[in-house]
Design an enzyme around this catalytic site. Structure first.
Site, mmCIF file in Angstrom:
data_model
loop_
_atom_site.group_PDB
_atom_site.id
_atom_site.type_symbol
_atom_site.label_atom_id
_atom_site.label_comp_id
_atom_site.label_asym_id
_atom_site.label_seq_id
_atom_site.Cartn_x
_atom_site.Cartn_y
_atom_site.Cartn_z
ATOM 1 N N ARG A 1 -11.190 -17.338 42.391
ATOM 2 C CA ARG A 1 -11.085 -17.729 43.800
ATOM 3 C C ARG A 1 -9.694 -17.561 44.376
ATOM 4 N NH1 ARG A 1 -13.437 -23.644 43.030
ATOM 5 N NH2 ARG A 1 -12.202 -23.393 41.137
ATOM 6 N N ASP B 1 -16.606 -22.142 42.354
ATOM 7 C CA ASP B 1 -16.120 -21.211 41.336
ATOM 8 C C ASP B 1 -17.243 -20.236 40.970
ATOM 9 O OD1 ASP B 1 -14.948 -19.893 39.219
ATOM 10 O OD2 ASP B 1 -14.335 -21.716 38.167
#
Length: 156
Positions: A17, A128
């Site tokens: 990310r 995630d």
């Protein structure tokens, strides 16, 4: 040389990310010809992946959008809290960890918050994608793009 705004993006491992968000923000800043105003980096709250390149799916997703990155994972440092104006993270766990770490830093100047607070679609958490698939990485990219655009508009 003094930057007017500097930003760090943080996730747990700094291979999915946060490097996507860093690359997206850097491209937005470059496209707006604001490189002289911003210094952008990303880091991890953990030391698990130090020195590693981003996940291959993250790199593939970025390439699909015409973005390259040479980022290598690193752990956030005490100096980051003293140097960066903004530290934006991806989820509540990152936020808790960062707030705890910042409390141990003298002269912490960084404003620590969720990147998702800037999402016009009000998706606060950027999940995630590590255990997911390419579609999950694309979702992260789209969220990061929306949030980074809104963040840049607010502080530009």
């Amino acid at each position: 040389f003094q930057y007017s705004e500097i930003e760090s993006l943080v996730s747990i491992g700094n291979i999915c990310r946060s490097p996507i968000a860093e690359a997206v923000f850097r491209k937005l800043v470059t496209d707006e010809k604001l490189e002289h105003k911003w210094r952008t980096d990303s880091a991890a709250v953990s030391d698990w992946n130090q020195g590693r390149f981003p996940d291959s799916r993250a790199l593939s997703c970025l390439r699909n959008h015409g973005i390259e990155t040479a980022h290598k994972a690193r752990q956030i440092t005490k100096e980051d809290f003293q140097t960066f104006d903004h530290i934006l993270c991806m989820d509540e766990s990152n936020l808790r960890d960062l707030n705890r770490k910042s409390n141990q830093v003298k002269d912490c100047k960084a404003k620590i918050e969720l990147l998702g607070t800037y999402d016009p679609q009000k998706q606060l958490i950027i999940e995630d994608p590590y255990y997911g698939n390419e579609k999950d990485f694309e979702t992260v990219y789209e969220q990061c793009l929306r949030c980074c655009k809104a963040f840049l508009e607010k502080y530009h």
